[in-house]
Design an enzyme around this catalytic site. Structure first.
Site: not given
Ligand code: AHR
Length: 484
Positions: A173, A292
């Site tokens: 990110e 994610e």
């Molecule tokens: O999964 C929790 C967080 O969400 C992770 O560390 C990040 O990559 C995202 O913003």
């Protein structure tokens, strides 16, 4: 009762089911690692401190690939802190979650856990506070057999065989204002290109994932992906997508239609990647890594700056409803539908932190509602994803306009004949689903596993059929067996 219809035909395949779609994510965040997968002294822990009760649930969940060690955590992590003699490892302040990281669990412990869980590791390198040298060094430590400083250091640490990690994330990110070492797309694209090139010089067989936007609502979304890929097209194999759906952010109908949003997000990233491909006159296609995704009650989140510094704090341990499970099942349907371009999926996260598996320190481990659609889909989706045509009544959502209440996908394994249908009713009225199976004349109904809001939080099971009643807010998996 209103009626939805689904036509299935093996003549119209989308793509093979890639097992990597059923991945997950272990981050050094909250209690995912400590008192989650790792708890020395727990009655169910093995000699390495790995919780065997959690390992059993991970295997039952059907997880295939696990991303590690972050997440935001990786952007200020020194992997060297977590290898070698445990009593010499430093206690550090992790800037991402403002937690104390003891480093009692690190790279080699994770690899031992991955082997015990039967999953493929997917490693992330720190491109926030570190760079090319460190990324290449980590590949050398993990993947070279011996005879170099870092491969020999791994051997000194008791790991004679290389970990042979295929899949690597180039940071995390990097567009996010919250990210330690955040960059512009141009800066990140150039760094990803240089780090990726160096990593592939160490091991040319690895596959690399470049960071896409942190979510589709980021102001730089799509422009970010285009710039990053313009810089790093030759080095990378995948671009990442991250997306979380908050039951309390939008109107309830939009939340229930989250998978419709995911369909659009995936289509937009495919279009952007292919735009860059055309612009650069490349043959290679960049595929997608949804590394994610989940339901996350993000509006309840307390920013790290508003909390004190703690060791192993309980962070975002969301409790899930059956509606949340329906949404998770629907997100998996969307992922399967995009199997021609979406190669990797990692539900975030695996244990305790917005997770299908929860634990109590010193106590039991249990399944949340969202465990069930994941485990059944991971087990039953085999062979090829079929192009399915669904006709269904629509519901009105604030975010997406009118959306079909029923969504579905099917997989067919020509080797075994197994046919599986995954369906949801995301509306608040019951719907009858009629399956048109004329193209499968030898198939007979097998099992029907389902869960629904208000009916049950554990899946129910009955004999299936070509006509199924879908209660409001319900998720379903149906199997059909070929009579040979
Ligand atoms: O999964 C929790 C967080 O969400 C992770 O560390 C990040 O990559 C995202 O913003």
């Amino acid at each position: 009762m209103s009626v939805a219809q689904l036509t299935l035909d093996p003549a119209y395949p989308i793509a093979p089911v890639d097992p990597r779609l059923f991945g997950s994510f272990v981050e050094h965040m909250g209690r995912c690692v400590y008192t989650g997968v790792f708890e020395p002294g727990h009655p169910k822990a093995d000699a390495d401190g790995l919780r065997t009760d959690v390992l059993e649930l991970v295997r039952e969940l059907g997880v295939t690939t696990v991303r590690y060690p972050g997440g935001n955590f990786v952007s200020n992590y020194r992997w060297e802190d977590g290898v070698g003699p445990v009593d010499r490892r430093p206690r550090r302040l992790d800037l991402a979650w403002r937690s104390i990281e003891t480093n009692a669990f690190g790279l080699n412990e994770f690899m031992r856990w991955a082997t015990a869980a039967g999953v493929e590791p997917m490693m992330a390198v720190n491109l926030g506070t570190r760079g090319v040298d460190d990324a290449a060094a980590l590949v050398e430590y993990c993947n070279l057999p011996e005879g170099t400083a870092l491969s020999d250091r791994r051997r000194e640490h008791g790991v004679s065989k290389p970990h042979d990690v295929r899949l690597w994330c180039l940071g995390n990110e990097m567009d996010g204002p919250w990210q330690v070492g955040r960059m512009t797309a141009r800066e990140y694209g150039r760094l990803a290109s240089r780090a990726g090139a160096a990593m592939k010089k160490v091991d040319p067989s690895i596959e690399l994932v470049a960071c896409g936007s942190s979510n589709a609502d980021m102001p730089t979304f799509a422009g970010w992906e285009a710039t990053v890929l313009e810089e790093a097209y030759d080095q990378v194999d995948y671009v990442s997508l991250h997306t979380y759906y908050d039951p309390e952010k939008d109107d309830p109908a939009s939340f229930r239609a989250s998978a419709y949003g995911l369909d659009g997000f995936i289509d937009d990233v495919v279009a952007t990647a292919d735009h860059v491909r055309a612009k650069l006159r490349k043959r290679k296609r960049i595929n997608l890594s949804l590394d994610e995704w989940n339901v996350w009650y993000q509006s309840r989140f307390t920013e790290p700056e508003d909390r004190g510094i703690e060791e192993t704090p309980a962070l975002i341990e969301d409790d899930y409803t059956a509606t949340d499970a329906m949404v998770v099942g629907n997100l998996l349907i969307s992922m399967l539908r995009h199997a021609d371009r979406l190669s990797i999926g990692c539900q975030a996260q695996l244990v305790n932190v917005i997770a299908p598996i929860r634990t109590r320190a010193g106590g039991p481990a249990w399944r949340q509602t969202i465990f069930h659609p994941f485990s059944h889909t991971a087990r039953l989706a085999r062979g090829t994803v079929l192009r399915t045509a669904v006709t269904a009544p629509t519901m009105t959502t604030g975010r997406y306009g009118d959306v079909p209440v029923v969504d579905a996908v099917a997989t067919h394994d020509p080797e075994t004949g197994a046919l599986a249908v995954f369906a949801v009713n995301r509306g608040t009225e019951p719907v009858r689903l009629d399956l048109d199976l004329r193209a499968f004349p030898k198939h007979r109904p097998g099992r029907h596993v389902w869960l629904a809001e208000g009916a049950t939080t554990e899946p129910l099971e009955q004999t299936g059929g070509a006509t199924v009643n879908l209660p409001p807010l319900s998720w379903h998996a149906l199997t059909f067996e070929e009579q040979r």
